[in-house]
Write a protein that holds these residues in place. Structure first.
Motif, short mmCIF file in Angstrom:
data_model
loop_
_atom_site.label_atom_id
_atom_site.label_comp_id
_atom_site.label_asym_id
_atom_site.label_seq_id
_atom_site.Cartn_x
_atom_site.Cartn_y
_atom_site.Cartn_z
N TYR A 87 0.82 -1.21 0.00
CA TYR A 87 0.00 0.00 0.00
C TYR A 87 0.85 1.26 0.00
CZ TYR A 87 -4.12 -2.86 0.62
OH TYR A 87 -5.11 -3.78 0.43
N THR B 203 -0.69 4.41 0.71
CA THR B 203 -1.26 5.36 1.67
C THR B 203 -1.93 4.64 2.82
OG1 THR B 203 -3.42 5.46 0.55
CG2 THR B 203 -1.72 7.00 -0.20
N GLU C 162 -4.63 5.64 4.16
CA GLU C 162 -6.07 5.70 3.86
C GLU C 162 -6.54 4.43 3.16
OE1 GLU C 162 -9.31 8.60 1.56
OE2 GLU C 162 -7.16 8.75 1.11
N GLN C 163 -5.78 3.97 2.17
CA GLN C 163 -6.17 2.76 1.45
C GLN C 163 -6.11 1.53 2.34
OE1 GLN C 163 -6.98 1.63 -2.33
NE2 GLN C 163 -7.78 0.57 -0.56
N LEU D 230 -9.00 1.48 4.70
CA LEU D 230 -10.25 1.15 4.02
C LEU D 230 -10.46 -0.37 4.02
CD1 LEU D 230 -12.71 1.88 2.29
CD2 LEU D 230 -11.23 1.83 0.28
N ASP E 34 -12.05 -4.17 -6.04
CA ASP E 34 -11.60 -2.81 -6.34
C ASP E 34 -11.29 -2.01 -5.08
OD1 ASP E 34 -11.87 -3.33 -9.00
OD2 ASP E 34 -13.76 -2.25 -9.26
N TYR E 35 -12.11 -2.19 -4.02
CA TYR E 35 -11.93 -1.38 -2.82
C TYR E 35 -10.58 -1.65 -2.15
CZ TYR E 35 -13.04 -5.43 0.19
OH TYR E 35 -13.02 -6.65 0.81
N ILE F 277 -8.11 0.52 -5.21
CA ILE F 277 -8.46 1.58 -6.15
C ILE F 277 -7.91 2.95 -5.77
CG2 ILE F 277 -10.68 2.12 -5.06
CD1 ILE F 277 -11.82 2.37 -7.96
N LYS F 278 -7.84 3.28 -4.48
CA LYS F 278 -7.33 4.59 -4.07
C LYS F 278 -5.83 4.74 -4.32
CE LYS F 278 -10.76 5.89 -0.56
NZ LYS F 278 -11.10 7.16 -1.22
N ASP F 279 -5.10 3.64 -4.23
CA ASP F 279 -3.65 3.69 -4.43
C ASP F 279 -3.23 3.42 -5.86
OD1 ASP F 279 -3.15 4.34 -1.84
OD2 ASP F 279 -2.28 2.41 -1.25
N GLY G 127 -5.68 3.05 -8.75
CA GLY G 127 -6.58 3.46 -9.82
C GLY G 127 -7.45 2.30 -10.27
N TYR H 299 -1.07 -3.95 -8.59
CA TYR H 299 -1.40 -4.24 -7.19
C TYR H 299 -1.18 -5.72 -6.87
CZ TYR H 299 -4.77 -5.73 -3.58
OH TYR H 299 -5.38 -6.34 -2.51
#
Length: 269
Positions: free
Chosen positions: A26, A28, A30-31, A34, A233-234, A237-239, A241, A250
């Motif tokens: 990862y 971030t 945040e990801q 999540l 996706d969750y 997706i934030k890290d 796309g 990923y």
């Protein structure tokens, strides 16, 4: 009344997945949060809502799946349990370990399965298999199958290779969603037909009367999950796309940063 109160367990709760550093997969916090907090807590809340005030309420997610796996009306609950367990396995084998693995048995046997000399070659083959197998959302598992071989297997959506509540033994076909790719289902038509027959209640009773309850289980049900990668996706997706290229990047990073200490502990369990 007292016995009912004593046997009553509390609500399912989301475990605290502690990590002193951000897992390398990862980019971030945040990801990562999540996946390990937001989505996991959401799945836990879904499970609590679905089993509240029912006979299934005292059971673990494993036990619920075992009990309802041949009941199509309970498919939504089955998939919630499956998704919750899959994500839990993923988080625990993606948080990095400070220990050095002296003998990585699972990794070596995975190399032997593909008959290659490096993990880079294994990863390349697994990325190809993922793109051939996963339609949209899904999970990747590394399992020890009934023959004792270490192999990768993919599931679509919340598909699983589960469940025997006593340990990590799993069915090799998801009964409420797609575990295999379309081509695999076509190739294994006879296999699916046999499974359908074995799930028929009269057929199950007949098998159990003849072979005993253990031998009467679905053929191929003795697989063991060693590693799990969340491909929803969750989870990225934030890290990374959206799109196949993002998922590939990923997935490669996940395979390069698996916690082999946890995976080998599952193997040696």
């Amino acid at each position: 009344m007292l016995s009912r109160v004593i046997s009553k367990r509390s609500l399912y709760t989301a475990p605290e997945f502690t990590a002193t550093v951000l897992p390398p997969v990862y980019k971030t916090q945040e990801q990562f949060d999540l996946v390990r907090k937001n989505q996991h807590a959401h799945l836990v809340n879904q499970l609590n809502a679905k089993v509240c005030q029912t006979k299934l309420e005292p059971l673990t997610p494993y036990q619920i799946m075992e009990k309802i796996r041949d009941d199509k009306s309970k498919a939504s609950l089955f998939n919630t349990c499956s998704h919750l367990i899959n994500n839990h396995l993923f988080i625990t084998n993606i948080i990095p370990s400070g220990e050095v693995i002296e003998e990585n048995i699972v990794q070596q046997r995975l190399l032997d399965h593909y008959q290659v000399g490096s993990m880079d070659e294994v990863i390349e083959k697994m990325v190809t298999a993922m793109n051939d197998s996963i339609i949209g959302q899904g999970f990747c598992f590394i399992i020890e199958d009934a023959n004792g071989d270490i192999v990768p297997i993919f599931s679509n959506n919340a598909g699983t290779v589960i469940a025997d509540s006593l340990d990590l033994k799993y069915m090799d076909v998801d009964l409420n969603g797609g575990l295999l790719g379309v081509k695999d289902y076509l190739k294994l038509y006879d296999r699916m037909h046999n499974i359908k027959r074995s799930l028929n209640r009269k057929e199950k009773d007949k098998r159990n009367n003849v072979f005993g309850s253990k031998e009467g289980k679905i053929e191929g049900s003795h697989n063991r999950i060693l590693a799990c990668v969340n491909l929803w996706d969750y989870a990225f997706i934030k890290d990374y796309g959206i799109g196949y290229k993002a998922r590939e990047e990923y997935f490669v990073n996940c395979l390069k940063n698996l916690n082999w200490e946890v995976i080998n502990q599952r193997y040696n369990f």
